[in-house]
Design an enzyme around this catalytic site. Structure first.
Site, short mmCIF file in Angstrom:
data_model
loop_
_atom_site.label_atom_id
_atom_site.label_comp_id
_atom_site.label_asym_id
_atom_site.label_seq_id
_atom_site.Cartn_x
_atom_site.Cartn_y
_atom_site.Cartn_z
N GLU A 128 0.83 -1.21 0.00
CA GLU A 128 0.00 0.00 0.00
C GLU A 128 0.86 1.26 0.00
O GLU A 128 2.09 1.20 0.08
CB GLU A 128 -0.95 -0.04 1.20
CG GLU A 128 -1.90 -1.23 1.10
CD GLU A 128 -2.96 -1.26 2.18
OE1 GLU A 128 -2.82 -0.55 3.20
OE2 GLU A 128 -3.93 -2.03 1.99
N CYS A 150 -1.99 -4.96 -5.46
CA CYS A 150 -2.55 -6.21 -4.91
C CYS A 150 -1.50 -7.32 -4.93
O CYS A 150 -0.63 -7.37 -5.81
CB CYS A 150 -3.72 -6.68 -5.77
SG CYS A 150 -5.22 -5.72 -5.60
N GLU A 189 -1.74 -10.42 -5.75
CA GLU A 189 -1.75 -11.29 -6.93
C GLU A 189 -0.96 -10.68 -8.08
O GLU A 189 -0.18 -11.37 -8.75
CB GLU A 189 -3.19 -11.56 -7.39
CG GLU A 189 -4.05 -12.26 -6.36
CD GLU A 189 -4.83 -11.32 -5.47
OE1 GLU A 189 -4.25 -10.28 -5.07
OE2 GLU A 189 -5.99 -11.60 -5.17
N CYS A 209 -9.50 -9.50 -6.99
CA CYS A 209 -10.28 -8.36 -7.46
C CYS A 209 -10.34 -8.37 -9.00
O CYS A 209 -9.62 -9.13 -9.66
CB CYS A 209 -9.68 -7.04 -6.95
SG CYS A 209 -8.25 -6.49 -7.90
N CYS A 225 -7.02 -7.81 -10.88
CA CYS A 225 -6.14 -8.98 -10.82
C CYS A 225 -6.64 -10.09 -11.75
O CYS A 225 -5.84 -10.78 -12.39
CB CYS A 225 -6.02 -9.49 -9.39
SG CYS A 225 -5.07 -8.38 -8.34
N1 THU Z 1 -6.04 -6.71 -2.13
C1 THU Z 1 -5.22 -7.66 -2.64
O1 THU Z 1 -4.02 -7.68 -2.39
N2 THU Z 1 -5.78 -8.57 -3.50
C2 THU Z 1 -7.10 -8.61 -3.85
O2 THU Z 1 -7.48 -9.40 -4.70
C3 THU Z 1 -8.05 -7.71 -3.19
C4 THU Z 1 -7.46 -6.59 -2.43
C5 THU Z 1 -5.44 -5.70 -1.23
C6 THU Z 1 -5.42 -4.31 -1.79
C7 THU Z 1 -5.39 -3.48 -0.53
O3 THU Z 1 -4.04 -3.36 -0.11
C8 THU Z 1 -6.14 -4.33 0.48
O4 THU Z 1 -6.19 -5.63 -0.04
C9 THU Z 1 -7.56 -3.85 0.77
O5 THU Z 1 -8.29 -3.71 -0.38
#
Ligand code: THU
Length: 138
Positions: free
Chosen positions: A49, A58, A60, A91, A94
């Site tokens: 982040e 993300c 993935e 998401c 991804c």
């Molecule tokens: N996030 C992921 O790493 N992968 C996903 O498929 C969904 C969301 C992360 C992004 C962000 O840092 C946190 O989860 C909250 O959305």
């Protein structure tokens, strides 16, 4: 135990290990991921982040990008580990990134309390935008 299920366990363990490295001070939702390349290699990633919230990466996509940087572009499975109570699916962004390399990828997701779920990427992202849609442009 079959070789396939042992490999699945290794992949799950790699995803949970990567989750420990997640940088998620804003959402406090740590995610780890690991992709199994067709070569047998495992490459992991975690969410990263940023104070500029929209720049979050993300887990993935971090794993896939790291694998591609190692010259790996063919994948069999991706494991996702998160701190949610229910196994968390990838998401939309991804899904699109994964689909570029493996449209029918096996997606395995694990929650912190031992629950798991499996999907095929083609079920999570039917009618994906792909290279063939770019053909025929002027
Ligand atoms: N996030 C992921 O790493 N992968 C996903 O498929 C969904 C969301 C992360 C992004 C962000 O840092 C946190 O989860 C909250 O959305």
């Amino acid at each position: 135990m079959t070789d396939k299920s042992k490999e699945g366990d290794r992949l799950r363990d790699a995803a949970f290990a990567a989750m420990e490295n997640a940088y998620a001070p804003y959402s406090r939702f740590r995610v780890g991921s690991a992709v199994l390349a067709s070569s047998g290699e495992i490459v992991s990633g975690c969410n990263v982040e940023n104070a500029a919230y929209g720049e979050a990466l993300c887990a993935e996509r971090v794993a896939v990008a790291a694998a591609v940087a190692q010259g790996l572009t063919s994948f069999e499975e991706i494991a996702i580990a998160s701190e949610s109570e229910e196994p968390s699916p990838p998401c939309g962004s991804c899904r699109q990134t994964l689909s570029e390399f493996a449209p029918d990828l096996l997606v395995s997701s694990y929650s912190r309390n031992g629950k798991s779920a499996q999907w095929r990427l083609s079920d999570l992202l039917p009618e994906a935008f792909a290279l063939n849609h770019l053909r025929g442009r002027p």
